[in-house]
Design a protein around this motif. Structure first.
Motif, short mmCIF file in Angstrom:
data_model
loop_
_atom_site.label_atom_id
_atom_site.label_comp_id
_atom_site.label_asym_id
_atom_site.label_seq_id
_atom_site.Cartn_x
_atom_site.Cartn_y
_atom_site.Cartn_z
N LYS A 51 -10.74 16.72 4.68
CA LYS A 51 -9.67 15.71 4.81
C LYS A 51 -9.99 14.51 3.93
N CYS A 52 -11.25 14.12 3.91
CA CYS A 52 -11.66 12.98 3.10
C CYS A 52 -11.45 13.29 1.62
N HIS A 54 -9.39 15.28 0.40
CA HIS A 54 -7.95 15.34 0.12
C HIS A 54 -7.29 13.96 0.18
N ALA A 56 -7.23 11.59 2.72
CA ALA A 56 -6.57 11.17 3.97
C ALA A 56 -6.73 9.66 4.21
N SER A 285 -2.98 15.75 12.22
CA SER A 285 -2.51 15.23 10.93
C SER A 285 -1.24 14.38 11.11
#
Ligand SMILES: [Zn+2]
Ligand SMILES: [Zn+2]
Length: 360
Positions: A51-52, A54, A56, A285
């Motif tokens: 996630k990081c 990507h 976020a 999300s």
């Protein structure tokens, strides 16, 4: 500094949300007087790392929230390694010992740290997101002993098992929050790596029945192997109806949510009995919509959260070592650090993997 001290190392470095680079000659952190330097053996790739990477907002910030990470940093909090250097003030460790550390680096000074609740430490420094607390996707990691919960790992523990110490510790804390008793019908939704850790530990708590739900049959097979009494795929079985049938229409006693999908929350709220216990573990999300009157007016539920792994590492290390906690086949693939992009891609699970790791 002695002449044998390494100068450079291979490292994955996050400079910004869009700029992660493999660095073949990154400077090795200095081992200060209160530090331990470990030579990394392995580091799991966590959903949080993906996630990081990507970009976020919960990591890098946006219009509504500030950035939490402090680049440049080396990602990875699911690491372990052998002690290579020891600062002169550090007692109780020897070169060559294997250690793992809690993912959080407690400040020691905030209200939470001072009352023993170090996992909720206010500044919330976690290894692998700050340049002062670089993570395990590098050949060496500096462990500042005054801000670390350090745990020794047995020499003979297999590599694939040791990689699960961090995730399984989070699983244990979540299951502890559920306070499972031997008359409880427990439903666990989600059988990824963390969910599987919950299955094998929940089984040690001897629930009356442990039912595991997941949309992927391969995960359900593993859950069964790890001790689930019943496994159901909600895309094929009306799970709410089945639970109601099994419990004379009352519903399950405990529901553990470990998917991060809103439909799993709604489903859990439907199948849980009055006065039941709902434990939320996941990161979502987006928002979940739910009729909140279920929590109060309809069912008077206990809704509990679970975050990180307070005081869980010693138990998990001991019980992975003695085989009570099952680990076989959970680490499904390993990559070299040079192959980090492929590792991150496999870690999404799109090729059917559980835990993917970097091996040094
Ligand atoms: Zn993790
Ligand atoms: Zn603190």
């Amino acid at each position: 500094m002695d002449m044998s001290y390494p100068k450079t190392m291979k490292a994955l470095v996050a400079y910004s949300a869009t700029d992660y680079r493999f660095e073949p000659e990154y400077p090795v952190p200095e081992c200060g007087d209160d530090d331990i330097l470990i030579k990394t053996e392995g580091c799991g790739v966590c959903a949080g790392d993906l996630k990081c990477q990507h970009g976020a907002a919960m990591y890098w910030g946006d219009e509504t929230q500030p950035s939490w990470v402090e680049p440049p940093f080396i990602p990875g909090h699911e690491f372990f390694g052998t002690i290579a250097y020891i600062g002169k003030n550090v007692k109780g460790y020897e070169i060559g010992e294997r250690i793992a550390v809690d993912q959080i680096a407690p400040c020691g000074e905030c209200r939470f740290c001072k009352t023993g609740k170090y996992w909720m430490c206010q500044p919330h420094r976690i290894f692998g997101f700050f340049s002062e607390y670089n993570g395990g996707m590098a050949e060496y990691v500096r462990i500042p002993t005054k801000h670390s919960m350090i745990h020794k790992v047995p020499k003979e523990m297999p590599f694939e098992s040791a990689l699960l110490i961090e995730p399984y510790s989070c699983s244990k804390h979540c299951v502890d929050r559920a306070q499972i008793g031997c008359e409880d019908i427990v439903v666990l939704s989600g059988a990824g790596t963390l969910g599987l850790g919950m299955v094998t530990y929940a089984k040690m708590r001897h629930p009356k029945k442990l039912i595991v739900l997941d949309m992927i049959d391969k995960r359900l097979e593993k859950a069964k192997e790890f001790g689930a009494d019943i496994v159901w795929n909600p895309s094929k079985v009306n799970v709410v109806e089945e639970i109601m049938k099994m419990t004379d229409g009352y519903g399950c006693d405990i529901y553990i949510e470990a998917t991060g999908h809103p439909s799993s929350v709604v489903q859990g709220m439907q199948m849980i009995r009055k006065l039941g216990r709902f434990v939320e573990f996941s990161v979502f999300s987006g928002p979940t919509s739910l009729d909140w009157s279920i929590i109060g007016d309809r069912k008077e539920l206990d809704v509990l959260g679970a975050h990180l792994s307070p005081y869980c590492y010693p138990f998990v290390i001991e019980n992975i070592a003695n085989g009570n906690l099952k680990t076989t086949g959970v680490v499904s693939r390993t990559f070299s650090l040079e192959e980090w992009e492929t590792a991150f891609e496999y870690a999404t699970g799109k090729y059917g993997d559980f835990k993917v790791a970097i091996k040094f």
